[in-house]
Structures are given as C-alpha cells and as structure tokens.
Design a protein around this motif. Sequence first.
Motif, PDB file in Angstrom:
ATOM      1  N   ASP A 134       0.853  -1.184   0.000  1.00  0.00           N
ATOM      2  CA  ASP A 134       0.000   0.000   0.000  1.00  0.00           C
ATOM      3  C   ASP A 134       0.890   1.235   0.000  1.00  0.00           C
ATOM      4  N   THR A 135       0.802   2.047  -1.050  1.00  0.00           N
ATOM      5  CA  THR A 135       1.652   3.238  -1.112  1.00  0.00           C
ATOM      6  C   THR A 135       0.861   4.504  -0.860  1.00  0.00           C
ATOM      7  N   SER A 136      -0.452   4.380  -0.652  1.00  0.00           N
ATOM      8  CA  SER A 136      -1.217   5.612  -0.479  1.00  0.00           C
ATOM      9  C   SER A 136      -2.275   5.486   0.609  1.00  0.00           C
ATOM     10  N   ASN A 137      -1.961   4.692   1.635  1.00  0.00           N
ATOM     11  CA  ASN A 137      -2.829   4.602   2.804  1.00  0.00           C
ATOM     12  C   ASN A 137      -4.261   4.230   2.463  1.00  0.00           C
ATOM     13  N   SER A 138      -4.454   3.415   1.453  1.00  0.00           N
ATOM     14  CA  SER A 138      -5.827   3.137   1.072  1.00  0.00           C
ATOM     15  C   SER A 138      -6.263   1.716   1.405  1.00  0.00           C
ATOM     16  N   PHE A 139      -5.388   0.945   2.051  1.00  0.00           N
ATOM     17  CA  PHE A 139      -5.788  -0.408   2.434  1.00  0.00           C
ATOM     18  C   PHE A 139      -6.730  -0.318   3.625  1.00  0.00           C
TER      19      PHE A 139
ATOM     20  N   HIS B  30      -5.721  11.816  -7.024  1.00  0.00           N
ATOM     21  CA  HIS B  30      -5.322  10.504  -6.507  1.00  0.00           C
ATOM     22  C   HIS B  30      -4.527  10.630  -5.219  1.00  0.00           C
ATOM     23  N   ALA B  31      -4.200  11.875  -4.861  1.00  0.00           N
ATOM     24  CA  ALA B  31      -3.277  12.065  -3.747  1.00  0.00           C
ATOM     25  C   ALA B  31      -3.935  11.906  -2.381  1.00  0.00           C
ATOM     26  N   CYS B  32      -5.257  11.998  -2.323  1.00  0.00           N
ATOM     27  CA  CYS B  32      -5.908  11.886  -1.028  1.00  0.00           C
ATOM     28  C   CYS B  32      -6.616  10.536  -0.918  1.00  0.00           C
ATOM     29  N   THR B  33      -6.668  10.028   0.301  1.00  0.00           N
ATOM     30  CA  THR B  33      -7.347   8.749   0.523  1.00  0.00           C
ATOM     31  C   THR B  33      -8.859   8.934   0.439  1.00  0.00           C
ATOM     32  N   ASN B  34      -9.339   9.978   1.093  1.00  0.00           N
ATOM     33  CA  ASN B  34     -10.775  10.266   1.074  1.00  0.00           C
ATOM     34  C   ASN B  34     -10.973  11.662   0.508  1.00  0.00           C
ATOM     35  N   ARG B  35     -12.046  11.851  -0.214  1.00  0.00           N
ATOM     36  CA  ARG B  35     -12.343  13.195  -0.714  1.00  0.00           C
ATOM     37  C   ARG B  35     -13.778  13.552  -0.344  1.00  0.00           C
ATOM     38  N   VAL B  36     -13.923  14.662   0.377  1.00  0.00           N
ATOM     39  CA  VAL B  36     -15.245  15.130   0.763  1.00  0.00           C
ATOM     40  C   VAL B  36     -15.513  16.445   0.043  1.00  0.00           C
ATOM     41  N   ILE B  37     -16.615  16.515  -0.673  1.00  0.00           N
ATOM     42  CA  ILE B  37     -16.946  17.739  -1.394  1.00  0.00           C
ATOM     43  C   ILE B  37     -18.075  18.460  -0.661  1.00  0.00           C
ATOM     44  N   LEU B  38     -17.847  19.720  -0.340  1.00  0.00           N
ATOM     45  CA  LEU B  38     -18.879  20.532   0.305  1.00  0.00           C
ATOM     46  C   LEU B  38     -19.524  21.397  -0.775  1.00  0.00           C
ATOM     47  N   PHE B  39     -20.839  21.439  -0.789  1.00  0.00           N
ATOM     48  CA  PHE B  39     -21.493  22.234  -1.839  1.00  0.00           C
ATOM     49  C   PHE B  39     -22.826  22.801  -1.360  1.00  0.00           C
TER      50      PHE B  39
ATOM     51  N   HIS C  92       2.771   8.428  12.571  1.00  0.00           N
ATOM     52  CA  HIS C  92       2.493   9.115  13.826  1.00  0.00           C
ATOM     53  C   HIS C  92       1.027   9.053  14.230  1.00  0.00           C
ATOM     54  N   ASP C  93       0.252   8.253  13.534  1.00  0.00           N
ATOM     55  CA  ASP C  93      -1.153   8.072  13.876  1.00  0.00           C
ATOM     56  C   ASP C  93      -1.908   9.402  13.922  1.00  0.00           C
ATOM     57  N   VAL C  94      -1.719  10.236  12.906  1.00  0.00           N
ATOM     58  CA  VAL C  94      -2.466  11.492  12.852  1.00  0.00           C
ATOM     59  C   VAL C  94      -3.428  11.474  11.666  1.00  0.00           C
ATOM     60  N   ALA C  95      -4.488  12.263  11.810  1.00  0.00           N
ATOM     61  CA  ALA C  95      -5.399  12.463  10.683  1.00  0.00           C
ATOM     62  C   ALA C  95      -4.883  13.667   9.906  1.00  0.00           C
ATOM     63  N   VAL C  96      -4.794  13.535   8.602  1.00  0.00           N
ATOM     64  CA  VAL C  96      -4.362  14.660   7.787  1.00  0.00           C
ATOM     65  C   VAL C  96      -5.572  15.177   7.017  1.00  0.00           C
TER      66      VAL C  96
ATOM     67  N   ILE D  54     -13.593  12.043  11.105  1.00  0.00           N
ATOM     68  CA  ILE D  54     -12.360  11.962  10.318  1.00  0.00           C
ATOM     69  C   ILE D  54     -11.423  10.955  10.984  1.00  0.00           C
ATOM     70  N   SER D  55     -10.865  10.072  10.178  1.00  0.00           N
ATOM     71  CA  SER D  55     -10.080   8.995  10.754  1.00  0.00           C
ATOM     72  C   SER D  55      -8.594   9.317  10.807  1.00  0.00           C
ATOM     73  N   PRO D  56      -7.942   9.030  11.957  1.00  0.00           N
ATOM     74  CA  PRO D  56      -6.488   9.125  12.002  1.00  0.00           C
ATOM     75  C   PRO D  56      -5.872   8.124  11.023  1.00  0.00           C
ATOM     76  N   GLN D  57      -4.648   8.363  10.643  1.00  0.00           N
ATOM     77  CA  GLN D  57      -3.903   7.523   9.695  1.00  0.00           C
ATOM     78  C   GLN D  57      -4.419   7.617   8.261  1.00  0.00           C
ATOM     79  N   GLU D  58      -5.311   8.564   8.027  1.00  0.00           N
ATOM     80  CA  GLU D  58      -5.784   8.717   6.651  1.00  0.00           C
ATOM     81  C   GLU D  58      -5.646  10.167   6.218  1.00  0.00           C
ATOM     82  N   VAL D  59      -5.569  10.357   4.900  1.00  0.00           N
ATOM     83  CA  VAL D  59      -5.524  11.709   4.360  1.00  0.00           C
ATOM     84  C   VAL D  59      -6.905  12.020   3.790  1.00  0.00           C
TER      85      VAL D  59
END
Lengths: 344, 363
Positions: free
Chosen positions: A135-140, B289-298, B257-261, B96-101
């Motif tokens: 996993d290279t993008s924290n998506s697992f 593709h750079a973020c794990t989750n994407r939330v759109i506010l509208f 570091h177990d942080v939410a980004v 929002i989950s830690p360890q995720e972007v």
Amino acid sequence: MGALSRLGLPCLTAEAVAFLDGHGIYTVEDFLAYDLYRLGDGELQKQVIAGLLQHVAATTNCTWTDGATLFERLTTSTTLVSTGCPSIDDVIGGGLRPGTITELVGTSASGKTQLCLQAAAAAALELRASVAFIDTSNSFSAHRLAQIVTGLHGKDKFVEHKQELRNVARRVLCFKAFDIYTALRLLDDLLVHMDGAESKRGGDGNQGDFFQKLQLLILDSASAIISPVLGGAHTQGHALMVSLSGLLRQIALKHNIAVLVTNHTVSGEGGRPKPALGESWKSVPSVRLALAREDESDCCTATVTKHTIGACGESVPYVLSRDGLRAFEAEEPGATQQLEWRQE
Amino acid sequence: MDTAALPIPPSSRAKLFAAGFRRLADLRKISAVELAKESGLSQEEALHILRVVNPAGDNGAMAGAKSALQILQIEKKRRRITTCCETLDEILGGGISPQEVTEICGVPGVGKTQLGIQLAISVQRPEELGGLAGEAVYIDTEGSFMVERVLEMADAWLADVRREALSAQEPHLEASTSGLSAETVLSSIHYYRAYDYTEQLAVVNVLPQLLKQHPKIRLLIIDSVTFHFRQDFDDMALRTRVLNGMSQKLMLLAEKHDVAVVLVNQVTTKVVGQNQSKLVPALGESWSHACTNRVILFWMEGQRYGHIYKSPSLRAGTAPYFVTTEGIRATPATNKRPWQEQSASPSDLGSYRTEELGLSVAT
C-alpha cells in the motif's frame, strides 16, 4: 557478481588474481569483456579461464525447455487468480495470470483500490492463497476487505463460519511503502524471502508458510511512488522506474506469481485523462485494464486496452456495491434479490 | 535489485558500478573497509552506502508488515475525530479517521475553514467521552484562520462537552472536563502561517520533528493546500511532481504518527464541451489521486451539503450541515449570540452568505 577476489573460487589463487590484475581484470564483467586469447595459453591461464567460465555458466544458469512442456504446465498446474468479479475475469481471459503483471488504470474513484481489495479477498478465500498487498497511499482498509469477503462468501454460510473470515484476513499481509526506495527495498526483501521459502520446503513457521502459498502481489499504486521522481532534468527517476518494473517482473516470473499494479491518470490532451505512467511504462504490464466512471453515475466500465494474448477493446460495465464490484445487470432477477439482501 | 536504484550520491554510484558492484547482493556481507578498498570510495562513503543497503536494527521487509486481521483489530479500536455534526459524522463513519488523508473541497463560503477549525477543536475531546484528547497542527496558507472565531467555537464546544459530561451523571466524566478551558483549547492548536509554497513545503518537511516533540498531536490541517500552488508555477510538470512528493510525505506522517491529515482544497472551473463548464476540485486530475478520502462541500437550494466523493472504506453518501455561531452543526442555529461579521474569515464567508444561508440570523 562483484570483484574476482571475493568469489572464493579454488582456481583463483593469489597468483592467478595478481596475474589478472596485471591485465586490468578485476571483476567478472572485465573478464568476460577481455579478449581471452591475449591472456596466453599457459597452464595457469587455462585453469583460470576454465574455472571462471564454469562459474559464470553455473550462476547464470539459463536452461531451455520446449513448447510441449510449457503447454502441459499451463494446462495442468496454472491457476488463474480471480478478481472476484466474474465479468471482469471474462474480459481479461479468465483472471489474473501467474507470471504476468496486470495493470489497472483509472481516474480517481473509479474503483481501482476496490478491485485490488476484491482480488485479494477472492484469492485468500477461494484459493486459500497468501496475498502480499503493498500500500503506497494509505488506502488499504481491512474493514472494507472484510465486507467484500462477506459478500463473496454469501451471508448464510458466513454466519456459521466466522472463523473463516479470520483465516482469510490472516492470509492477506499488508506492507506500507510511501516512497520508491522503500518499495524497492521491500520488493527485494520479498524476493529474498521467496527464494528462501522455495529452497527449504516445509518452511520456518508462519513466514515460510506465507511465502510458499503466495500467489498474488498487489502494488496499489505504482504511480503514486514513481511520479514524484519522474521527469525534470534528471534521468535517475527513469532508472528507478525501470528497477521497479524489473523487480516486479522477476517476482512474477521466478515464483509464478500474479502481480496486480495500479496506475492513476493525469489530464492529457483536451482535458481527457491519460495514464500517469505513460509510454515507457506501457511495456511493463501484460494486461492493461482501463477503469472509467461516467460523470454523475454509479455505473463504471472496464475496458481492456492491452492484452498480450487476448483481445483488446472489450469492455464490461460494473457497479461498486457494498459487497464489492459487481457486473451491472439491473434487470436480472438475481440482481434485485441482491439489492433486497443488502437492505436487510 | 540494481545498485543503480539506491538513494546514494551519483559519484558513489559511478564508483560502485565501475568496481563491479552492480547488484544489491554484491553489497551483502561486505565490510565498509573492504568496500572502500575495492571501489575507491572513501570509508565514510562506503559506510553510508552500507547503511542505506542495510539500516541498523532493521529486520527487513517483514518487520513493518501487518496481516489484514491485525489491521482489522486496529481499525476497530480506532477513534475518529467528530465533526460535531451528527449527519456528517454518519456518512464519514463517525468522523475523520487518524492515519488517513482526507481532502475537503468546496466553493468559497461553503465552510471549509469552519470545518477545519471545528476539527482542530473537537480533536481535543476527552478520552473518557470517546475522543482522542489530542492536539492539532494548523497550517494556514491563506490567512483565513481567525482566532476570535476559534475562541467563539471553542466556548460553544466547551459548553457542549460539559453539558454532555454532566448529563451522564458520572463523576469521572465530569472530572475529565474540569481541566478544559478556552485557554487550553487554544494552546493545543499549533499554528503555522506559510506565505509561499516554499514555506509550505518546508513546514511539511519539519513536521516529523514537531510530531516527535508533541506526541499528542492527532490532527494536521493544511488550509488550503492549493492556494500557493495556483500561482507562481509555470512548469506544470514540476508542480505535479512537487505536489505528489508532498502528498506521499503526508501519507507517511499519517501512518507513522497516527495522525489524521486534512487537506483543504479549492475548486476551479473546468470547461466541458462547448459553452459549458462545471466546478471541479482544483489542482487537476493527478492530485485527485493524492488523497485517501475526498469530501466535497457544496450548496444546493440554499442548504449546505457534504458529499463523500471517494473513499476506500466508506460508501458514497450525502448529508446536510449548518454553519452556526457554535460551529459545524446538524441543526440550524438557535441564535444565542448575534453573528459577528468580522469574526469570520473573509474568504470563506462570501457576500452571498446571508442570502443563501437559509438561517434566521439576528443582526
């Protein structure tokens, strides 16, 4: 192969090494590139040349086989690795083929990671194989994996076999690598472990067992770690990309493992998405499956854009459901049943 | 693996190559002194190379690996950062989950910064109440972080948390909130102001140190990740490379570091077909593709909505929310205090706020 003096061959006595040094030969490569007639034909020279050539032949060890044997191996001992979605399996020729690299390329939210998770779930559940997920993008997401396993397994059976989920989850090993150097080291280490597991059958405990049963390697995503180093004035990024593809191929071929990688998209001409890893990467995968999602729609399509042995251009619609990727067949009675099932 | 792919200086690489060290296996079981002698490198260089090949105390690839079962158990225990809005929390699986972007994008005025500030406060929710009792890092690139507004939201949040602790009628819950005050809330937000993209990248590069010094940090917000990258860039390929490199660094931080980004992103107009356009998140296709989750506010018909556009673990979903005096909430404001115009950021509360807000605002 490093310096000659470190090979520890019996023919390389101190005298022989000094002799070769005199000719400017320090490494095996120097030796192979040298005009051997210029070394002379004394007893020492003959011994050194024969000994070294034997060593080279033994270590490079390339043996031949024939078509009939290959075909027999294909028909009797090749197990295609299912993606967990029968309609997608169909368009790529039955599933992911061991020894080859399959690539998923698609826009964001087109289901690349979902299909990776589903293939991992299917291999661990149906083939009882081990799966290495890089996993290279924290998506697992293990939670999502469990959901997909439940979907594949069927709800009724599943209630009785909660233990089964634990076993499946144990067979999937997730590695994190956020830059290309870590990924390369990781793949290299995996290769060493696989060689080890091969040589000592029976293995040492859990680890040996894991590598013996390894049938699927997933790299999600390859482009995320390559694109930060690619381009610009330096060519080193390209060298890294080639190293990565070389290692993936080696793992696939040497240990007969199906490799699944993902590639994201960037905007190309006229704003149309194109693969981030473009022409020079295109030769790496044997099969390239393009995933696309129509705007404002839940229905996606998977299209084969490259296939070394099968037909290109075939496409299949699918939807992302709670149970994973499913063929898009809204009219079928089976599908509605499934929907009801989900609402429970 | 080739030695050509090692992260070492080009001069060392050339010397290794010339001396016949082409494969990684050639460098195993060799001492630095031997390597220096055979390759013509200095001993320091040789030592550096060997450290790269085999870092001290490293157990190889298997050390960092976890099985899906282990990850499942970790995920089950993981606490999320609440948005203080029940409807948004529901589609986010609890927050929002830690360890995720997670990326938040939307038009100006929809409440991106407000949500960012809300998260920076609610990450401090006491552990006894199911929170993370963490601290936050806020990297401000636009100058939209208004401390008066933070104080206002912090006061409202404190009142809510205390009320919740009281209503449970358990002494240890009450005690857990006693240490909290507006001052502790504000001092637990580490604020950086980045004036250009070099500063922004520099901050991201020093973050590992900061996170080591302050192990309680559980949330990292960049508001906005976009601003400096939408100007001063002629070479778009370079921009893509720099952004991708940054996002990989942030992912590593999140995991290690177990942080939410949380990354705040703007929107841009994309032309589709003739004379038609639509709003899409800025920074283009490759960034999506750079973020794990994407939330759109509208906005839709005068109401704010949050929509999960992509996530590996959550299903797509849409939920309404309100920006009130207290912060982000699931219900409209009850008008405890008059809205103070200057207390909110100019970029986030456009002129159409009052018309489109759909709330009864006492002025």
